[in-house]
Structures are given as C-alpha cells and as structure tokens.
Design an enzyme around this catalytic site. Structure first.
Site, PDB file in Angstrom:
ATOM      1  N   ASN A 110       0.814  -1.220   0.000  1.00 22.35           N
ATOM      2  CA  ASN A 110       0.000   0.000   0.000  1.00 22.35           C
ATOM      3  C   ASN A 110       0.838   1.256   0.000  1.00 22.35           C
ATOM      4  O   ASN A 110       1.919   1.308   0.589  1.00 22.35           O
ATOM      5  CB  ASN A 110      -0.964   0.017   1.205  1.00 22.35           C
ATOM      6  CG  ASN A 110      -0.370   0.746   2.391  1.00 22.35           C
ATOM      7  OD1 ASN A 110      -0.440   1.968   2.476  1.00 22.35           O
ATOM      8  ND2 ASN A 110       0.256  -0.002   3.292  1.00 22.35           N
ATOM      9  N   ALA A 111       0.317   2.243  -0.707  1.00 24.81           N
ATOM     10  CA  ALA A 111       0.886   3.592  -0.652  1.00 24.81           C
ATOM     11  C   ALA A 111      -0.285   4.558  -0.637  1.00 24.81           C
ATOM     12  O   ALA A 111      -0.664   5.124  -1.674  1.00 24.81           O
ATOM     13  CB  ALA A 111       1.798   3.858  -1.841  1.00 24.81           C
ATOM     14  N   LEU A 140      -0.496   8.919   3.241  1.00 22.28           N
ATOM     15  CA  LEU A 140      -0.876   9.638   4.472  1.00 22.28           C
ATOM     16  C   LEU A 140      -2.080  10.570   4.311  1.00 22.28           C
ATOM     17  O   LEU A 140      -2.039  11.721   4.758  1.00 22.28           O
ATOM     18  CB  LEU A 140       0.330  10.455   4.989  1.00 22.28           C
ATOM     19  CG  LEU A 140       1.235   9.770   5.983  1.00 22.28           C
ATOM     20  CD1 LEU A 140       2.445  10.652   6.309  1.00 22.28           C
ATOM     21  CD2 LEU A 140       0.484   9.459   7.272  1.00 22.28           C
ATOM     22  N   CYS A 178       6.910   6.209   8.006  1.00 19.06           N
ATOM     23  CA  CYS A 178       6.061   5.989   6.826  1.00 19.06           C
ATOM     24  C   CYS A 178       6.943   5.961   5.583  1.00 19.06           C
ATOM     25  O   CYS A 178       7.674   6.914   5.314  1.00 19.06           O
ATOM     26  CB  CYS A 178       5.023   7.090   6.699  1.00 19.06           C
ATOM     27  SG  CYS A 178       4.120   6.957   5.140  1.00 19.06           S
ATOM     28  N   LYS A 207       7.212   4.556  16.503  1.00 20.45           N
ATOM     29  CA  LYS A 207       7.074   3.453  15.544  1.00 20.45           C
ATOM     30  C   LYS A 207       8.271   3.423  14.607  1.00 20.45           C
ATOM     31  O   LYS A 207       8.540   4.387  13.886  1.00 20.45           O
ATOM     32  CB  LYS A 207       5.772   3.601  14.745  1.00 20.45           C
ATOM     33  CG  LYS A 207       5.493   2.376  13.868  1.00 20.45           C
ATOM     34  CD  LYS A 207       4.046   2.304  13.454  1.00 20.45           C
ATOM     35  CE  LYS A 207       3.742   1.047  12.673  1.00 20.45           C
ATOM     36  NZ  LYS A 207       2.329   0.963  12.291  1.00 20.45           N
ATOM     37  N   ASN A 221       6.995  -0.824  11.152  1.00 19.81           N
ATOM     38  CA  ASN A 221       6.178  -0.300  10.073  1.00 19.81           C
ATOM     39  C   ASN A 221       6.382  -1.193   8.850  1.00 19.81           C
ATOM     40  O   ASN A 221       7.107  -2.197   8.914  1.00 19.81           O
ATOM     41  CB  ASN A 221       6.587   1.150   9.767  1.00 19.81           C
ATOM     42  CG  ASN A 221       5.438   1.964   9.175  1.00 19.81           C
ATOM     43  OD1 ASN A 221       4.717   1.487   8.297  1.00 19.81           O
ATOM     44  ND2 ASN A 221       5.269   3.178   9.647  1.00 19.81           N
ATOM     45  N   GLY A 232       3.474  -6.932  12.614  1.00 19.72           N
ATOM     46  CA  GLY A 232       3.957  -7.360  11.300  1.00 19.72           C
ATOM     47  C   GLY A 232       3.611  -8.814  11.048  1.00 19.72           C
ATOM     48  O   GLY A 232       4.248  -9.720  11.592  1.00 19.72           O
TER      49      GLY A 232
HETATM   50  C1  DHB Z   1       1.077   5.376   5.235  1.00 20.16           C
HETATM   51  C2  DHB Z   1       1.793   4.208   5.262  1.00 20.16           C
HETATM   52  C3  DHB Z   1       2.520   3.865   6.398  1.00 20.16           C
HETATM   53  O1  DHB Z   1       3.228   2.717   6.496  1.00 20.16           O
HETATM   54  C4  DHB Z   1       2.526   4.715   7.472  1.00 20.16           C
HETATM   55  O2  DHB Z   1       3.236   4.400   8.561  1.00 20.16           O
HETATM   56  C5  DHB Z   1       1.790   5.865   7.449  1.00 20.16           C
HETATM   57  C6  DHB Z   1       1.070   6.197   6.327  1.00 20.16           C
HETATM   58  C7  DHB Z   1       0.319   5.792   4.047  1.00 20.16           C
HETATM   59  O3  DHB Z   1       0.752   5.545   2.910  1.00 20.16           O
HETATM   60  O4  DHB Z   1      -0.722   6.459   4.209  1.00 20.16           O
END
Ligand code: DHB
Length: 334
Positions: A69-70, A73, A132, A168, A195, A246
């Site tokens: 996933n991306a 944020l 992140c 984290k 993470n 995880g």
């Molecule tokens: C997102 C992904 C992460 O792993 C994180 O810690 C915070 C945000 C993201 O893409 O929104």
C-alpha cells in the site's frame, strides 16, 4: 484463569492485541467496531499537522501474501483529527479499550505541533510515526532512518505532551537496535516495531508498476519473519515495552511475537484482508486456548522466551529446505 492483560507504558490493555494504525483508524465508528470486536487497544490513522489528500489510486493491492500500500498519508490534519479522536474516546471509554493516537510530520517542529494538537483529545497513548515509507518529505528521508533524527522527533513529541509516547520504527535500516536505543534515550515510553517495508509490484503484461505511487509498503504474512527479527533485536536493546507488529494473523503468530520480547501485538493486514473484525476474537481465543492447554496463566511466562533459547528447533508446519546442488557450479575462489 488465564490472564491476557498487559500494561504498556502505564496503560492497561485487557488483551495484548492492538488494532494497528492505518487499518480502521480513519473514523470513530470503525475504532469502536474494532474495540467491540475484541481488540485490547486501538490505533487511529496517522495524522499530520496540515491536511493531506494522499496518493492517487490504485493505493493498495492484495497480492496473495499480504498487502502492498501507498495511501500517501491521507488525513484531515491534526486539528480535525483531534475532534475525531475526542469522539472516538467518548465511544471507547465505556468499553474500557484504550485509544492510541498516531502522528507524523516532515519536520521536528511538526512532531511537536501534532503531538500538542492530538493531546487535546486525551488519547491514552500517542504513537509517533517516524517510519512511513510512502511520502517524500522535506526532511529527505524518514526520521526512523538515523538515530539522531529519530531521537529529535521523539524529543519534540515528548516535549509537547504529557501523554506517554510510543515511537514506531522502520525495518528499513541497517541496525534497528541502534534506532531503538536512540529513541529510548530521547524519552520514548514504548516502541512499535515494525512499520511496513518498501516494495513494488509490476504488471507483467504492461511492465508498469501496479501502484500509482510505483512503490508501497509491504505488510501481512510476508513481513512476519522480518518483524520477529526486529522485535527480537529491539527488545534486547531497550527496557521499554514493544508492540510487535507485522504479519500476525493467528494465535500462534501472536505467541511467536511475545516470545521474541513483545509486550503487546499489533494486528493490521489480517483485519484488512482476510478475517475482518473477526480476527481479534479468533486470535484471542487461539492464544488463550493454547495457554490454558499448557497451564500457562500469564503472558509474562511467554514473553522473551526466544532470548533464552540456544540453537534451532524444528517447528511444526515449517520445512527445513536444502537446495539441490547446481550441476557445474563451483564456489567462487577470490
Ligand atoms: C502510510 C503508510 C505507512 O506505512 C505509514 O506508517 C503511514 C502512512 C500511508 O501511505 O498512508
């Protein structure tokens, strides 16, 4: 009676399972649903000082071994998030399930700003997300990448709030124990490890990346051995509690995470992909049943067993694999 309660940075969870950040933490209703489904504590989606739209779709893909996933944020900003957290807290209080706020920023001052904002909602804990992998920020690299930057972000958040802070960490570093020591010395009350790890999927037909952001964070079963190794190293390095996160999807996964030294156990992708909110009750049942069958009354008896062990043991359900010799191959002599 089997006692599954744990204390993390002074906060009691009725069981060690924590809804990981970013999964259902986007609304007070979903946080309440996870709590009612049996989570011991719930973590909100990360917020930043200013609102962010996030990345274009596709932002997440289930590739069969977990998620990539991306999201980028996406969040309404710390002030708006604080109103959501206050509502979540109101819903969670009668259930006795602690609320963990989550903050991120692209500057040291931003961590202080976000920590001060969310504190107004009086969450039980604040997770300081310095790891992140999906946003290129003005800092240039994630704060979790160096002991110095990780400590600066920790100090900024701690200086802005009286609420205990969990930091984290990212698995994407050479020496995660060094980062853990730095944040503990900077005042972290606990650590969440880990993470996601940056990865990529490509469509064979077109040759193009699957995610609009091209790369994204790997989570789910593919991450479990990495998470276990990181929690093992972090818990050996620091005296503060670790939420091991995880690839946990079963009671046995949770037992493994406790065995490498975790005090509590994050559950994320299992809720998002396979089991929904049923994951919590199932994992709690499996964990409690396993302990009962062995006469283990408290999780303290499980925690950190891997640190005492020497050598390897055969684990049911795994196979030792010896690769066949490759004809004609000779070890390189240099
Ligand atoms: C997102 C992904 C992460 O792993 C994180 O810690 C915070 C945000 C993201 O893409 O929104």
């Amino acid at each position: 009676m089997t006692d599954l309660s744990v204390i993390v940075a002074g906060v009691r969870f009725a069981n060690p399972l924590v809804l990981a950040s970013g999964i259902w933490g986007t609304t007070p209703e979903l946080l309440e649903r996870a709590a009612r489904a049996g989570a011991g504590a719930v973590t909100a989606k990360t917020c930043t000082p200013a609102p962010r739209a996030g990345h274009r779709n596709p932002t997440a893909v289930d590739w069969g071994h977990g998620l990539l996933n991306a999201m980028g944020l996406p969040n309404p900003g710390a002030d708006e998030e604080t109103a959501l957290l206050a509502e979540a807290r109101r819903r969670l209080a009668p259930l006795g399930v602690p609320l963990i706020a989550s903050i991120a920023a692209d500057s040291v001052d931003g961590f202080a700003e976000a920590a001060a904002a969310v504190s107004r909602a009086r969450p039980d804990l604040i997770e300081v997300n310095i790891s992140c992998p999906n946003v290129a920020d003005s800092h240039g690299e994630m704060f979790a990448a160096s002991p110095r930057a990780a400590a600066q972000a920790t100090r900024a958040a701690k200086g802005a709030t009286a609420i205990p802070c969990l930091v984290k960490l990212s698995p994407q570093v050479y020496d995660i124990a060094a980062i853990a020591r730095a944040v503990a010395e900077a005042g972290a009350d606990g650590i969440t490890a880990i993470n996601t790890l940056a990865g990529m999927l490509v469509d064979a037909e077109t040759g193009l990346p699957v995610l609009a952001n091209r790369t994204g964070g790997i989570s789910g079963p593919a991450l479990k051995p990495l998470a276990l190794r990181c929690v093992y190293e972090v818990s050996a390095a620091v005296g503060i509690p670790v939420i091991g996160t995880g690839g946990v999807a079963s009671g046995l996964d949770a037992i493994e995470m406790l065995s490498v030294g975790a005090t509590a156990v994050g559950v994320g992708t299992a809720v998002a992909v396979s089991s929904g909110d049923g994951a919590f009750a199932r994992i709690v049942d499996e964990l409690g049943g396993w302990m009962l069958a062995r006469g283990i009354e408290h999780l303290d008896e499980l925690r950190g067993r891997a640190h005492r062990a020497r050598g390897g043991t055969a684990v049911p359900g795994t196979r030792e694999t010896r690769l066949p010799p490759v004809p004609g191959w000779r070890p390189h002599e240099g």
